[in-house]
Design an enzyme around this catalytic site. Sequence first.
Site, mmCIF file in Angstrom:
data_model
loop_
_atom_site.group_PDB
_atom_site.id
_atom_site.type_symbol
_atom_site.label_atom_id
_atom_site.label_comp_id
_atom_site.label_asym_id
_atom_site.label_seq_id
_atom_site.Cartn_x
_atom_site.Cartn_y
_atom_site.Cartn_z
ATOM 1 N N HIS A 65 28.044 43.405 79.020
ATOM 2 C CA HIS A 65 28.988 43.562 77.904
ATOM 3 C C HIS A 65 28.429 42.875 76.641
ATOM 4 O O HIS A 65 28.380 43.472 75.568
ATOM 5 C CB HIS A 65 30.331 42.956 78.331
ATOM 6 C CG HIS A 65 31.352 42.823 77.245
ATOM 7 N ND1 HIS A 65 32.520 43.532 77.234
ATOM 8 C CD2 HIS A 65 31.387 42.045 76.132
ATOM 9 C CE1 HIS A 65 33.225 43.212 76.160
ATOM 10 N NE2 HIS A 65 32.562 42.303 75.479
ATOM 11 N N GLU A 66 27.974 41.628 76.814
ATOM 12 C CA GLU A 66 27.454 40.883 75.665
ATOM 13 C C GLU A 66 26.183 41.523 75.114
ATOM 14 O O GLU A 66 25.954 41.525 73.909
ATOM 15 C CB GLU A 66 27.206 39.413 76.037
ATOM 16 C CG GLU A 66 28.444 38.642 76.480
ATOM 17 C CD GLU A 66 29.565 38.642 75.437
ATOM 18 O OE1 GLU A 66 29.269 38.768 74.236
ATOM 19 O OE2 GLU A 66 30.734 38.550 75.845
ATOM 20 N N HIS A 69 27.025 44.167 72.669
ATOM 21 C CA HIS A 69 27.213 43.652 71.308
ATOM 22 C C HIS A 69 25.857 43.360 70.663
ATOM 23 O O HIS A 69 25.568 43.788 69.540
ATOM 24 C CB HIS A 69 28.005 42.343 71.323
ATOM 25 C CG HIS A 69 29.432 42.468 71.759
ATOM 26 N ND1 HIS A 69 30.294 43.394 71.221
ATOM 27 C CD2 HIS A 69 30.153 41.773 72.673
ATOM 28 C CE1 HIS A 69 31.485 43.256 71.785
ATOM 29 N NE2 HIS A 69 31.423 42.285 72.683
ATOM 30 N N ASP A 172 37.503 41.140 71.580
ATOM 31 C CA ASP A 172 36.976 42.258 70.805
ATOM 32 C C ASP A 172 38.093 43.047 70.134
ATOM 33 O O ASP A 172 37.937 43.556 69.026
ATOM 34 C CB ASP A 172 36.162 43.177 71.715
ATOM 35 C CG ASP A 172 34.948 42.448 72.271
ATOM 36 O OD1 ASP A 172 34.447 41.542 71.582
ATOM 37 O OD2 ASP A 172 34.515 42.776 73.384
HETATM 38 ZN ZN LIG Z 1 32.964 41.461 73.677
#
Ligand SMILES: [Zn+2]
Length: 374
Positions: A65-66, A69, A172
């Site tokens: 997930h990171e 980003h 988020d």
């Molecule tokens: Zn996030």
Amino acid sequence: MASGALSRGALPLFTFKGIPVRLHWSFIALPVYIGWSAFNEGLGWGHVGLRLAMVAIVFGCVVLHEFGHALTARRFGVGTRDITLLPIGGVASLERMPEEPRQEFWITVAGPAVNLVIALVAVIIMALLGLTSIFTDLLVGGAPVWSNALLFLAAINIWLFLFNLIPAFPMDGGRILRSVLAMRMPRERATRIAAGLGRAVAIIGIAYALYSQQPFLALIGVFIFLAAGAEARNVAQREHLRGIRVQEVMRTRFWSMGAATTVRHATQELLQGGDTALIVIGLDGLPVGVLHKRDLIHAVEAGRANDRLVDLPPREAPSGGIDDGAHESTERMILAGLPLLPVVHDRRLVGALDLATLDEYMRLRRANESPAQN
Ligand SMILES: [Zn+2]
């Protein structure tokens, strides 16, 4: 969230695409909590191992997930210093968040999108393998649900997807909301609205967590509440500092000494009324770096009282110019983890920028703009 302080006291795990992934020391709370609760429930080592494996899978998905980003940010020319894992989730420390709402939107959406993709892939594989019968077993209530890794993977990623879309900073969802609002109104107002909603959501979350006795959820709620306030303050400060140059907010009285000065001499001056930080100057009169007063005391404690300041060595400090923007310079100072930023003009040290003085400047300015009625 951008915080250089996080990576201190963090254990490096691995580096992928030039971005180091670290484990924050507080992460130890998670396995300890799991072991403790398993022990309380009277579960055996097998169950503890299974739960730890589940945590490992969850945080594997958090890391992906990171990276969603971080790698999207890279496409917009924004680097990521590191990804730090905390017991309550992951943090990709971007060098900055673009003020352009569209860029913030895509960088933020990319994280939850990764979880959605993992969940979809898991569901598709399950369907292909004919494991959909597990869902019906689940409805009947007899299936060993968590023993199925694919179902777990799908469930946890759907949960991560939905959880991160909660509209509260620094989740988020809060950033997505801010960026969508900021496409239609000034960024500061968009942030105020998103932060206000974030605090409301956090309070509801904390109340629910206390009611249902979930300490980790309560902790996440407190974290969200504080982060929402910090984000709103940061943006408000950025707005207030817009157009203000370093010259207006810098101190012209500061503590500086030559690079060849001994630590002993510096500590003597410190006791006579030094400053929180010392600017170390080279032979050319330009700053070599900055020492916090703590650094000096630590050096004496380490038996280095007779060492020269330059040999400690001082923390490398980028210097600012008097015409630089005050906010950009402040961010550079914070990113570099410095107590103050030397300001150079005409190849001469002319001032120092620090947070305490900046804060006083802002408060006095606000007070002067709207004097109290009496
Ligand atoms: Zn996030």
